[in-house]
Design an enzyme around this catalytic site. Structure first.
Site, short mmCIF file in Angstrom:
data_model
loop_
_atom_site.label_atom_id
_atom_site.label_comp_id
_atom_site.label_asym_id
_atom_site.label_seq_id
_atom_site.Cartn_x
_atom_site.Cartn_y
_atom_site.Cartn_z
N LYS A 116 -14.07 -7.23 -6.74
CA LYS A 116 -14.33 -7.50 -5.33
C LYS A 116 -15.83 -7.75 -5.18
O LYS A 116 -16.64 -6.96 -5.68
CB LYS A 116 -13.89 -6.33 -4.45
CG LYS A 116 -12.38 -6.10 -4.45
CD LYS A 116 -12.00 -4.93 -3.57
CE LYS A 116 -10.49 -4.72 -3.54
NZ LYS A 116 -10.11 -3.52 -2.74
N LYS B 276 0.83 -1.19 0.00
CA LYS B 276 0.00 0.00 0.00
C LYS B 276 0.88 1.25 0.00
O LYS B 276 1.86 1.35 0.74
CB LYS B 276 -0.91 0.01 1.24
CG LYS B 276 -1.97 -1.07 1.25
CD LYS B 276 -3.06 -0.80 0.25
CE LYS B 276 -4.21 -1.78 0.40
NZ LYS B 276 -5.33 -1.48 -0.52
#
Length: 338
Positions: free
Chosen positions: A251, A154
């Site tokens: 997702k 990230k």
């Protein structure tokens, strides 16, 4: 599937504390809340879990209201196809849809992957995700990863991204590496750090630009493939991403369940996109349906349970950098009530 009137709906929200705070662009998470939908038909039980989409204010409290509003239809035998029109894309539809898949597998004594017409699953190489922490902390966390062969790092909208990438690469010199900015870059800040990405062997750049600013991809010279996450919620978003990104991150909380996820995967494949499956966090009950979809994907990011303090029992397993979901965790034919 058409369920008989004997179906009983149960819903509840579970708090899932994280082992430690997790940082991305604009957010720090210390726990996540999950909506659990359970469908009981005599001794048969189907379960689904949804976390919703935090940046769309898709909260479990709102999600549980959406499902409860359909109680009569659900207990009367709603189908997965009907649910697609009864609920919008999001966590509520995901939880209900996955519970319907799980119940159907029990009723038909077959695994969900068989019902979906997918090849028998195998353990999938999954990314292990590193928080957007200080570079020294990134390096320490990366060295502590056990068995990781693929890493998702990230990044965020600060000046430390190049050093984070270097730290991750020092710690894991042989791992496949992708970075995820969660909408945190501008064209200038991305351009500045791309040389570091190239030197570090970064394989994928996920969602560098904010939702609605997809035109920033146009003409951007970068040899590393781009993946869209927040920019693609469901099939309606695909057309504007053609020629701009190479990979679509599916997702189930975004698109609203395995039924919608499989449809999105088919359409994205026809348009020439590579497929990725990701997650919004959660337990093995969230990863199980995504694992089914993962068989169709070239990039798999299903490490959500690694961040929570306690998972389900039985649970999916992580070994040698791969994730495996046995039938007894979710979506299997076993006739077990709990």
């Amino acid at each position: 599937m058409t369920g008989p009137s004997s179906v009983v709906l149960e819903t509840h929200i579970e708090k899932l504390p994280l082992k430690q705070p997790f940082h991305i662009t604009g957010y720090t998470f210390t726990e996540c809340d999950a909506l659990v939908v359970t469908l009981r038909d005599g001794e048969l039980t189907g379960r689904g879990e949804g976390l919703g989409v935090y940046y769309r204010h898709d909260t479990p409290t709102a999600m549980i209201r959406q499902v409860e509003a359909l109680r009569g239809l659900i207990e009367g035998g709603v189908t997965r196809e009907q649910v697609l029109s009864l609920l919008p894309a999001g966590g509520a539809r995901n939880a209900l849809d996955c519970a319907l898949w799980d119940l159907e597998a029990k009723r038909r004594n077959a695994s969900v992957w068989q019902l979906a017409g997918i090849a028998e699953p195998r353990p999938l190489l999954t990314t292990y995700t590193l928080s957007a922490d200080a570079p020294a902390e990134v390096e320490t966390a990366a060295r502590e990863l056990k068995g990781a062969k693929a890493i998702k790092l990230k990044l965020t909208n600060d000046p430390l991204n190049a050093e984070r990438v270097k730290a991750a690469r020092r710690a894991c010199p042989d791992a496949w590496l992708m970075v995820d900015a969660n909408q945190g870059f501008t064209r200038d800040t991305l351009r500045d750090v791309v040389p570091t990405f190239i030197d570090a062997g970064v394989a994928v750049i996920e969602q560098p630009f904010p939702i609605g600013q997809e035109a920033l991809f146009d003409g951007f010279d970068c040899p590393i493939p781009f993946a869209a996450d927040e920019s693609v919620q469901d099939r309606s978003d695909l057309a504007r991403l053609v020629g701009r990104v190479q990979i679509i991150n599916i997702k189930l909380d975004k698109c609203g369940g395995l039924t919608a996820g499989l449809a999105l995967a088919r359409e994205a494949g026809k348009l020439g996109f590579q497929l990725m499956v990701g997650n919004m966090g959660g337990t093995s009950w969230s990863m199980g349906p995504a694992f089914v979809l993962g068989s169709l994907c070239s990039v798999v990011d299903l490490d959500g349970p690694m961040f929570i303090r306690a998972d389900r029992n039985p649970a999916i397993s992580y070994q040698e950098g791969r994730v495996w979901c046995p039938d007894e965790v979710w979506g299997g034919p076993r006739n077990v009530a709990a």
